[in-house]
Design a protein around this motif. Structure first.
Motif: not given
Length: 1449
Positions: A1108-1135
């Motif tokens: 159980f903690p293994r897949f919860v930790a995976t989801r935790w990482l994925a959510v946080n890293l996707e926010f990083v990815g969304n930062g790239v979207v924001l940067a590309a669009a704003i620039l």
């Protein structure tokens, strides 16, 4: 008019500022349609957009509050129904929670005269969550997000907003990030241990899941059985064979769907909440291309205000964030449901294994059952994750094509046509692959064979059969890999067609669009919005074949599980049982009336016309030849057989001692008490009666000594006495004893009979049914039953039967004299056949102390034997990757990397080519050279498709090469391990390696590598494109990349450790399953099913605690890293918006549409990287056994050993010494002895004297610690183990057979002719039995030879020895399980057939060695006496005393 409106709005605003209260109340009364609330001139058609004050003070304030107020009651109800235990909260934390909203002074709510009410409600919900054990709250998180979004608009509240955002961030961190973060941080700092993990939530525990499910499944099963019965009755026996087979297949299919329906009914509602999340995710996903279209439209408008560009960029960012959030909530739900499915299936399979009848049990081996709970449950877990894709993917495809139609018109039909072409191809491939699921059949066969090899490893070592069985395993493995290879090549075609689908659809649509009309031009908006939609289309297109494949595999697994779970069970009416208090009349004894019984419904009856009435409190003896049905009679009394007719009734509780002792991998005490509380006085009395006290003195930790699996480190006699002690300790009303005295020495047998079973024993008042071959016990029996071919031919007391002068009386007169002599054989010498060195059992614990004083302190874990499967710590070492890639070979790796680079280069080229095409100026409404542009685009795309196929095939083939090598290494390492390794390593650990870990290496690692490399190269392409468009983006991308790498490495250490913990906690499940299946009849007889089910539940729950903690930790990482990815979207669009004047729409479209893929790419990289890292642990676990101690080489290269060696059979010991482990006392010391050719030598001695150690030394099961053994003048330490073991023979105490033909069991290498085999069977007195079998020599022996009686198995072992006919023969209680008549015949056969051989007999019945040339008396590891029996008796030494106690002198 427009300026007038603006002025009007301005004056209204001024009035609002002046009269705040009046305006607020006016807004409240006039509603949302008021002109003061909506003013488009002020909001949209302006360079400085703003919302009206009224809108800000009503809609934006009320919207989050309404969300909270409306949904809070439902959320509170959900919390009320799901109590997970209270989470403690400190006073400081409480104070902070209350003070934060007070500090924030939510001004807008104060203006509405509702001070703090939503904040108070939020605090109440936080407290309620604490009380009900909820660690993170999506509900509150969404509320805070809404509040933040709605608070961003009012410019006047900038300071309050800053303060508020801090509060929200704190809350978000606490509820969404903090809990998994703590675990991840701990895992990064120090290796995680089981104690660091969270407890399993109540709704995820086995008890909770199975309580409802079991009842429902029983009902479903009963309905299905009823339906089948009705159909069978209606059709009668008129059905031809083909139709019956068809009906059987339909039943299997129905049982699979029944199982699916039952699981859906229980787990479906929770699964539907996840389905809602994926629907929301899809809504946001399709909204993004529409916003991209608006952004590219903005780039084309020269005079468009900049704020709109920033607005679109921000909106795209927010939509991407929400998409990520809902996607991972969906994944979390799926994995939770998958975990519950695993628990449910394991629980149902385990419970079934306790009630399955013998006929069904024979069709399903232990290996297959282990496969059901390992491989098949994994297939169902995958199915849960991908099931929604089966129906949602076609809808997503339809929506994509609808939006594409809006942009490209009828040309979108070309895309539809391409999709239609791709689908049948993949449908065909999926169908072909499902046929290749025979790979599972070969895997089952391999696991089943491995299970038998591990169970019978001692026999393999004694007979030097490892090579024959190794070839068999590799035969299965080759077939398995061949099927896997075909399947993977088909899968590669599928992957290539789907990964190229983006290009193929775009090529078809753009091609048709520009070719049907010159006026159709491809501008940036059309191209890149279409590409964004096609990229969305790619997800369902790539998921669909995987979902279809997973569904096909899940259907196969459901059928297999359904078939097993619907197999026939033992009928409750087989035995009519009543608790003893109900029996008021003492004369109502256990009885069988006119009973006919068989082992299968169709098979011949094993017992016929059985009429037995057992007087209460009496001793009933059951006698008969081997295979006459004695054990079947006891099984019928227990209800283990199929009752054809008649009735069986047993009153009160039952205790059962099987013929082959079933021993748990637990301490001696746990085996005896068997789940009951220890009553010290009674416990000591039982141990004394069962002659176990001397054993306990010798065992390293007394009764706390751990016994190995199947009692590996106990002798046969010890196992039988522990099994008997378990029954005696139970204080049952009826005792069914299946020949418990055969494995013990005669004097011990007499002791046990006197102290336990006989008229003066502790069971004297109990009803006892004793199967025996010992004639000396019969006079004391109240009733004797004589069985011949499954029928009771005579019954009565001993005197009655003698006076009848029947077959029994003749038999008694012939053999009684012999038996009386041996009735007390071997004295208290063996007082319980104690030492672990006794019989051919390798002693791991060490023998009893040889020295007078044991100077060394006893270690705490001295009684510990089995090595628990340990989890390694830290990250997977780089060497493991190197090891894996080394087995693939550089010849494969370099082309793979090159093909990936080429594939991504082609992709980058055709995408850049598209952006150049989109920026092409339009002349007279057309673009020039469209044909050439289309041709270049097509050539680049097709090149990419070929490269994709090449890479997937190369990785698949490389993976198969690696798994073949790794499996081969594992198999060889295990088979080359010494016996001590198998006694300390639970078979569950080894089976886990051969099943789950090899399966991971076969499929999971190559699939993970394909995905990881594909997305890694794709990410590089996206970064290059974004930096090509806006070089300034490097400033944003580089820090984000560093952050990404940091978080990734931070997390992987924890994930890996969790994977290891999960793997380690999986092994005990398989060991427990294995143990339970083999001891099911004992567990049922003692009525201990519930306790074993509870134990199984605990093991499964402990495993899920790591999962159980293994897949919860995976989801935790994925959510946080996707926010990083969304930062790239924001940067590309704003620039892009900032560089509006210098950038072309084509390059902006290319950059932004590619940046939108970053979130998905990052998510998949994380997933695949973690999968690879987690599964590479399997390589680590498989390689573990490379470093363990190995026995000597099997064959020595260039050996000069003559083919006919040994020719004479002389054996010479020269100052021979033996230790079981370094540091332990000598088991044998200073043995100097020469045995001449053709000499017959008996070896006797008291407990732990070292008799069996001599045999172990001759076969080099244990290597000499000093000195040497010479056979025919050759030092056996200098030749190969197989050269030695294949030229000498042992008939061991435990007869082990393997599943396969009888011929294979006698001659696995096909060395002998049929005539030779028949001859050996005749000499072993088995010819008549085998001649009457349907397939004769090809008769299939079931797993462990369970379809032959123990005596018959013993005779098969004798036939093996007769077939090999080597010059040296070692006998170890070879005739324990046969009746006296057969024993006499066997002894005469051995004397005749091995007349010119050297025979060493470890004697248990002294009368068998009285005519031997020499007798060796062992004592404490050295020879105390050695001479002919006559001389030894006349010397009046130890041997004389033993013979006197045995009544021989």
């Amino acid at each position: 008019m427009q300026s007038g409106n603006v002025d009007l709005a301005t004056s209204a605003n001024s009035a609002h500022f002046g009269r705040h209260k009046q305006n607020t109340s006016h807004c409240r009364l006039s509603g949302f349609v008021s002109s003061s609330c909506t003013d488009w001139n002020r909001t949209w058609y302006t360079d400085k957009p703003d919302l009206t004050e009224c809108f800000q003070n009503t809609v934006l304030v009320w919207f989050p509050c309404v969300y909270l107020w409306l949904l809070a009651p439902f959320y509170a109800l959900k919390l009320y129904c799901h109590d997970c235990g209270c989470i403690r909260i400190s006073t400081l934390c409480t104070a902070k929670t209350v003070s934060q909203p007070i500090e924030s002074q939510y001004v807008l709510l104060i203006s509405l005269s509702l001070p703090l009410s939503p904040q108070v409600l939020a605090i109440c919900i936080i407290q309620l969550e604490r009380i009900r054990g909820c660690r993170s709250s999506v509900f509150l998180f969404l509320f805070w997000v809404l509040v933040v979004v709605c608070s961003l608009v009012p410019l006047r509240a900038k300071i309050q907003l800053a303060m508020y955002e801090e509060v929200v961030l704190n809350l978000h961190t606490q509820y969404v990030i903090a809990v998994p973060l703590r675990l991840v941080v701990k895992g990064y700092r120090t290796p995680l241990e089981a104690g660091d993990l969270w407890n399993l939530r109540e709704e995820d525990t086995s008890d909770k899941i199975l309580s409802d499910l079991e009842e429902e499944w029983t009902t479903e099963c009963a309905k299905l059985q009823e339906k089948t019965m009705v159909a069978a009755v209606a059709l009668g026996t008129r059905l031809p064979d083909q139709a019956q087979i068809l009906r059987k297949l339909q039943k299997e299919q129905s049982s699979g769907f029944c199982l699916l329906r039952t699981l859906a009914r229980n787990l479906g509602p929770y699964f539907l909440t996840g389905t809602m999340c994926i629907i929301f995710h899809d809504f946001f996903m399709f909204a993004i291309p529409q916003v991209l279209s608006l952004l590219l439209g903005f780039m084309n408008e020269e005079d468009a205000p900049l704020w709109k560009g920033y607005f679109y960029a921000t909106l795209m960012f927010l939509l991407s964030c929400l998409q990520s959030l809902f996607n991972h909530q969906y994944m979390y739900t799926c994995f939770t449901v998958g975990m519950r499915v695993k628990t449910a299936v394991m629980g149902l399979v385990y419970r079934k294994s306790l009630v399955i009848n013998s006929a069904s049990r024979r069709t399903c081996t232990v290996g297959e059952i282990v496969n059901l709970v390992s491989a098949d449950t994994q297939k169902l877990m995958d199915f849960v994750v991908y099931f929604n894709a089966v129906w949602l993917a076609p809808i997503e495809i339809a929506l994509c094509l609808f939006f594409l139609w809006q942009h490209l018109g009828p040309s979108a039909l070309a895309g539809i046509a391409t999709v239609i072409l791709i689908f049948p191809l993949n449908g065909f491939i999926a169908k072909k692959r499902s046929k290749l699921q025979v790979q599972m059949k070969f895997m089952d066969g391999r696991i089943k064979l491995m299970n038998e090899i591990l169970n019978g490893i001692k026999i393999l070592k004694f007979y030097a059969w490892e090579k024959a069985f190794l070839e068999q395993v590799l035969g299965y493995r080759e077939k398995e890999l061949k099927a896997l290879k075909k399947s993977q090549i088909l899968y590669s075609i599928s992957i290539a067609s789907f990964n190229s689908s983006t290009f193929l659809i775009a090529f078809a649509m753009f091609g048709v669009y520009v070719l049907i009309d010159d006026k159709n031009v491809l501008d940036a908006q059309k191209v890149f919005v279409s590409m964004a939609l096609i990229n969305i289309l790619k997800t369902p297109l790539s998921q669909l074949p995987f979902a279809m494949s997973t569904t096909m595999q899940a259907i196969v697994s459901l059928k297999r599980l359904g078939k097993y779970l619907c197999s026939e069970e033992l009928k409750d009416d087989n035995v009519c049982g009543l608790p003893l208090p109900v029996v008021t009349n003492k004369n109502k004894p256990p009885k069988m009336y006119n009973g006919t019984f068989s082992w299968t419904k169709e098979g011949p009856p094993c017992l016929k016309r059985i009429n037995v009435r057992v007087p209460q409190g009496s001793l009933v003896a059951v006698v008969g030849h081997v295979g006459s049905g004695k054990s079947s009679l006891l099984s019928a009394m227990l209800g283990e057989t199929e009752k054809r007719s008649g009735s069986v009734s047993i009153k009160g509780s039952v205790a059962y001692v099987p013929q082959q002792a079933w021993i748990q991998n637990a301490t001696v005490q746990d085996n005896v008490t068997f789940g009951r509380e220890k009553q010290k006085t009674w416990y000591q009395r039982v141990l004394d009666a069962c002659a176990l006290l001397p054993d306990l003195e010798i065992l390293p930790a007394g009764d706390s000594t751990e016994i190995g699996e199947k009692g590996l480190n106990l002798s046969g006699g010890q196992k039988q006495r522990v099994s008997l002690a378990r029954a005696v300790y139970r204080k049952a009303d009826v005792y069914l004893l299946d020949d418990p005295l055969s494995a013990v020495d005669a004097h011990v047998g007499q002791h046990i009979f006197d102290k336990v079973i006989g008229p003066k024993g502790v069971l004297r008042d109990k009803t006892r049914v004793l199967v025996t071959h010992g004639m000396s016990f019969l006079p004391q029996a109240d009733l004797i039953l004589v069985l011949v071919d499954g029928e009771i031919t005579e019954s009565g007391s001993y005197q009655e039967l003698l006076s009848r002068h029947g077959a029994f009386a003749d038999f008694i007169h012939t053999f009684a004299s012999n038996d009386r002599k041996e009735s007390v054989t071997e004295t208290a010498a063996q007082r319980g056949r104690t030492s672990l060195g006794d019989t051919n059992s390798t002693n791991l614990q060490g023998m009893e102390p040889m020295s007078e004083i044991d100077e060394e302190p006893v270690p705490e874990d001295l009684g510990k034997l089995m090595e628990v499967d340990k989890a390694r710590t830290g990250r997977v070492r780089l060497e493991m990757y190197m090891e894996y890639f080394k087995t693939i070979g550089m010849a494969f790796i370099i082309p793979i990397v090159f093909l990936y680079a080429f594939q991504q280069g082609a992709s980058l080229a055709y995408n850049y080519w598209l952006s150049l095409w989109a920026d092409e100026p339009i002349v007279n409404g057309t673009q020039v050279d469209t044909d050439m542009k289309l041709a270049v685009y097509g050539a680049l795309g097709f090149a990419q498709g070929i490269a994709i196929f090449g890479t997937t095939v190369a990785i698949s083939v490389g993976g198969i090469i690696a798994s073949r090598h790794l499996h081969m290494d594992l198999l060889k390492n295990v088979l080359h391990s010494p016996m001590s390794f198998f006694e300390t390593t639970p078979s569950g650990n080894l089976l886990n390696r051969f099943a789950k870990e090899i399966d991971a290496i076969d499929c999971m690692i190559p699939d993970g590598l394909k995905m990881m490399l594909g997305y890694l190269f794709k990410l590089m392409e996206v970064c290059i494109i974004v930096m090509l468009a806006t070089p300034f983006a490097a400033v944003v991308i580089l820090p984000l990349a560093i952050l990404y790498a940091f978080v990734q490495s931070f997390y992987v250490a924890t994930s890996c450790q969790l994977r290891r913990l999960e793997s380690v906690s999986r092994s005990p499940i398989y060991t427990h399953f294995n143990e339970t299946v083999q001891g099911a009849s004992v567990i049922r007889a003692f009525g201990e099913q519930h306790r074993f089910i509870v134990q199984a539940n605990k093991r499964v729950d402990f495993n899920q605690t790591s999962y159980f903690p293994r897949f919860v930790a995976t989801r935790w990482l994925a959510v946080n890293l996707e926010f990083v990815g969304n930062g790239v979207v924001l940067a590309a669009a704003i620039l892009s918006v900032m560089g509006k004047d210098t950038l072309s729409p084509g390059i902006v479209g290319l950059a932004v549409s590619h940046s939108l893929q970053v979130t998905g790419i990052l998510s998949w990289i994380v997933r695949s990287w973690t999968d690879v890292e987690n599964n590479i642990v399997s390589v680590e676990r498989v390689k573990e056994y490379a470093d363990t101690a190995k026995e000597a080489v099997w064959t020595v290269e260039g050996s000069s050993l003559p083919l006919a060696w040994p020719q004479t059979g002389t054996i010479e010991f020269q100052d021979y010494g033996l230790q079981y482990r370094k540091g332990l006392d000598w088991a044998l010391k200073g043995i100097t002895l020469k045995i001449q050719e053709r000499e017959k030598v008996g070896i006797v001695g008291r407990t732990g004297a070292g008799k069996s150690s001599l045999a172990l030394g001759i076969f080099r099961i244990l290597e000499a610690a000093k000195g040497a053994i010479y056979i025919d003048g050759v030092n056996i330490a200098e030749i190969g183990l197989h050269d030695l073991r294949s030229r000498i023979t042992i008939i061991p105490q435990d007869p082990v057979l393997f599943s396969g033909s009888l011929r294979m069991n006698l001659d696995p290498f096909d060395t002998y002719t049929d005539e030779e085999i028949w001859s050996s069977l005749e000499l072993a007195h088995l010819k008549n039995f085998v001649s009457n079998l349907p397939d004769k020599l090809n008769y299939e022996c079931s797993e462990g030879g369970e379809n032959l009686s123990l005596g018959q198995r013993q005779l098969v072992c004798l036939a093996r020895a007769l077939l090999r006919k080597t010059k040296i023969l070692v006998l170890d209680e070879a005739t324990a399980a046969v009746d006296l008549e057969t024993d006499t015949l066997i002894q005469s056969t051995i004397r005749q057939q091995f007349e010119d051989c050297t025979v060493l007999t470890i004697a248990h019945r002294l009368n068998t060695i009285m005519d031997y040339t020499r007798v060796i008396v062992m004592d404490k590891g050295h020879i105390s006496e050695m001479d002919s029996p006559t001389n030894l008796i006349s010397n009046r030494g130890q041997f004389y005393h033993m013979c006197r106690e045995a009544g021989l002198v």
